[in-house]
Design a protein around this motif. Structure first.
Motif, mmCIF file in Angstrom:
data_model
loop_
_atom_site.group_PDB
_atom_site.id
_atom_site.type_symbol
_atom_site.label_atom_id
_atom_site.label_comp_id
_atom_site.label_asym_id
_atom_site.label_seq_id
_atom_site.Cartn_x
_atom_site.Cartn_y
_atom_site.Cartn_z
ATOM 1 N N GLU A 144 9.778 1.097 6.877
ATOM 2 C CA GLU A 144 10.328 -0.087 6.224
ATOM 3 C C GLU A 144 11.303 0.289 5.109
ATOM 4 O OE1 GLU A 144 7.271 -3.021 5.200
ATOM 5 O OE2 GLU A 144 5.962 -2.065 6.689
ATOM 6 N N ILE A 145 11.158 1.491 4.587
ATOM 7 C CA ILE A 145 12.032 1.986 3.522
ATOM 8 C C ILE A 145 13.238 2.714 4.117
ATOM 9 C CG2 ILE A 145 12.149 3.568 1.537
ATOM 10 C CD1 ILE A 145 9.164 2.998 1.096
ATOM 11 N N LYS A 161 -12.270 -1.341 -2.056
ATOM 12 C CA LYS A 161 -11.388 -1.794 -3.136
ATOM 13 C C LYS A 161 -10.077 -1.012 -3.148
ATOM 14 C CE LYS A 161 -11.202 -2.660 -8.096
ATOM 15 N NZ LYS A 161 -11.924 -2.605 -9.371
ATOM 16 N N SER A 162 -10.170 0.306 -3.002
ATOM 17 C CA SER A 162 -8.941 1.106 -3.032
ATOM 18 C C SER A 162 -8.050 0.781 -1.836
ATOM 19 C CB SER A 162 -9.242 2.603 -3.097
ATOM 20 O OG SER A 162 -9.742 3.077 -1.873
ATOM 21 N N ILE A 163 -8.630 0.531 -0.689
ATOM 22 C CA ILE A 163 -7.845 0.202 0.502
ATOM 23 C C ILE A 163 -7.042 -1.074 0.275
ATOM 24 C CG2 ILE A 163 -8.002 -0.547 2.917
ATOM 25 C CD1 ILE A 163 -10.361 1.504 3.165
ATOM 26 N N ARG A 164 -7.665 -2.077 -0.340
ATOM 27 C CA ARG A 164 -6.926 -3.311 -0.655
ATOM 28 C C ARG A 164 -5.761 -3.016 -1.591
ATOM 29 N NH1 ARG A 164 -12.214 -5.200 -0.815
ATOM 30 N NH2 ARG A 164 -12.261 -5.153 -3.092
ATOM 31 N N LEU A 165 -5.980 -2.146 -2.571
ATOM 32 C CA LEU A 165 -4.899 -1.786 -3.494
ATOM 33 C C LEU A 165 -3.807 -0.972 -2.809
ATOM 34 C CD1 LEU A 165 -6.953 -0.971 -6.707
ATOM 35 C CD2 LEU A 165 -5.411 -2.909 -6.332
ATOM 36 N N TRP A 166 -4.178 -0.053 -1.928
ATOM 37 C CA TRP A 166 -3.178 0.721 -1.185
ATOM 38 C C TRP A 166 -2.292 -0.220 -0.374
ATOM 39 C CZ3 TRP A 166 -1.557 5.607 -1.516
ATOM 40 C CH2 TRP A 166 -2.372 6.534 -2.183
ATOM 41 N N GLU A 167 -2.886 -1.219 0.235
ATOM 42 C CA GLU A 167 -2.087 -2.156 1.021
ATOM 43 C C GLU A 167 -1.132 -2.943 0.123
ATOM 44 O OE1 GLU A 167 -2.573 -5.340 4.612
ATOM 45 O OE2 GLU A 167 -4.286 -5.097 3.267
ATOM 46 N N ARG A 168 -1.671 -3.507 -0.932
ATOM 47 C CA ARG A 168 -0.864 -4.321 -1.842
ATOM 48 C C ARG A 168 0.258 -3.501 -2.481
ATOM 49 N NH1 ARG A 168 -4.475 -6.312 -6.075
ATOM 50 N NH2 ARG A 168 -5.447 -7.345 -4.311
ATOM 51 N N ARG A 169 -0.088 -2.344 -3.002
ATOM 52 C CA ARG A 169 0.915 -1.539 -3.710
ATOM 53 C C ARG A 169 1.944 -0.936 -2.756
ATOM 54 N NH1 ARG A 169 -0.007 -4.742 -7.236
ATOM 55 N NH2 ARG A 169 -1.779 -4.399 -8.597
ATOM 56 N N SER A 170 1.552 -0.571 -1.550
ATOM 57 C CA SER A 170 2.546 -0.033 -0.606
ATOM 58 C C SER A 170 3.530 -1.124 -0.191
ATOM 59 C CB SER A 170 1.879 0.617 0.611
ATOM 60 O OG SER A 170 1.190 -0.320 1.407
ATOM 61 N N GLN A 171 3.061 -2.354 -0.065
ATOM 62 C CA GLN A 171 3.972 -3.466 0.238
ATOM 63 C C GLN A 171 4.929 -3.715 -0.930
ATOM 64 O OE1 GLN A 171 1.098 -6.521 1.119
ATOM 65 N NE2 GLN A 171 0.998 -5.975 3.280
ATOM 66 N N GLU A 172 4.412 -3.674 -2.147
ATOM 67 C CA GLU A 172 5.268 -3.851 -3.326
ATOM 68 C C GLU A 172 6.287 -2.722 -3.451
ATOM 69 O OE1 GLU A 172 3.065 -4.302 -6.963
ATOM 70 O OE2 GLU A 172 1.899 -5.970 -6.153
ATOM 71 N N VAL A 220 7.697 -1.081 -1.047
ATOM 72 C CA VAL A 220 8.784 -1.355 -0.098
ATOM 73 C C VAL A 220 9.775 -2.325 -0.749
ATOM 74 C CG1 VAL A 220 9.391 -2.464 2.084
ATOM 75 C CG2 VAL A 220 7.473 -0.870 1.983
ATOM 76 N N GLU A 221 9.268 -3.384 -1.352
ATOM 77 C CA GLU A 221 10.132 -4.347 -2.022
ATOM 78 C C GLU A 221 10.936 -3.672 -3.136
ATOM 79 O OE1 GLU A 221 7.732 -7.648 -3.362
ATOM 80 O OE2 GLU A 221 6.866 -7.898 -1.360
ATOM 81 N N HIS A 222 10.279 -2.842 -3.918
ATOM 82 C CA HIS A 222 10.926 -2.111 -4.996
ATOM 83 C C HIS A 222 12.050 -1.202 -4.465
ATOM 84 C CE1 HIS A 222 11.347 0.418 -8.588
ATOM 85 N NE2 HIS A 222 11.113 1.470 -7.824
ATOM 86 N N MET A 223 11.785 -0.521 -3.375
ATOM 87 C CA MET A 223 12.735 0.458 -2.832
ATOM 88 C C MET A 223 13.882 -0.184 -2.045
ATOM 89 S SD MET A 223 11.878 3.350 -3.986
ATOM 90 C CE MET A 223 12.863 4.427 -2.964
#
Length: 177
Positions: free
Chosen positions: A90-91, A159-170, A172-175
């Protein structure tokens, strides 16, 4: 097994594993640090491993397997593949090459699975910049997502898996802004 693993189909992949299959080197291969993964190679550890891969947009392609070789310890099959991780596609990065999976098969079941990731290029282009971004942008999340302050190993939990998903999506938006 390789196709099911690449499709992140944990139920299908599990069908090929012997009940006592040694998958320690498979589930801990991405640098995970978790008592559940390191100490107990359970179906739940495998599910968490696959859940994290799914959460970060893992994609596997260009699979190729060598002719099997047989020995007293079973048949060995080595397959190579390319991958995307942390939504690299995606990047606009990757796929990353040089990875392989080694399977030992006995009586039609996989008794051992290990994976070797070709991460040199991936680490420099994506893992390290992503870790820097998480630490800077979401420092509290970094302490949940990573095993320690080296940021070289993911902590594996629901919990970490949910954060990995959220932060990896963010990320992509950042990049891609």
């Amino acid at each position: 097994f390789l196709a099911a693993y690449g499709d992140l189909d944990v139920d299908e992949a599990t069908i090929y594993l012997a009940d006592d299959a040694d998958i320690a080197e498979l589930t801990s291969s991405v640098g995970y640090a978790s008592t559940a993964v390191v100490v107990q190679q359970t179906p739940e550890a495998f599910r968490l491993h696959m859940s994290l891969l799914q959460a970060v947009g893992y994609k596997q392609e260009s699979e190729s397997c060598d002719e099997p070789s047989s020995s007293a310890s079973g048949t060995l099959i080595r397959c190579t593949f390319d991958f995307h991780f942390l939504r690299s596609d995606e990047i606009g990065l990757g796929p990353f090459t040089g990875s392989s999976i080694l399977l030992r098969v006995e009586d039609g079941e996989i008794t051992r699975a290990s994976i070797s990731w070709g991460i040199e290029e991936f680490s420099q282009q994506l893992w390290e910049p992503f870790a820097d971004w998480v630490v800077t942008t979401h420092p509290r999340d970094a302490s949940v997502m990573y095993a320690d302050e080296t940021y070289s190993a993911a902590h594996l939990s629901e919990k970490s898996i949910r954060l990995w998903e959220r932060r990896s999506q963010e990320y992509v938006e950042h990049m891609t802004r």
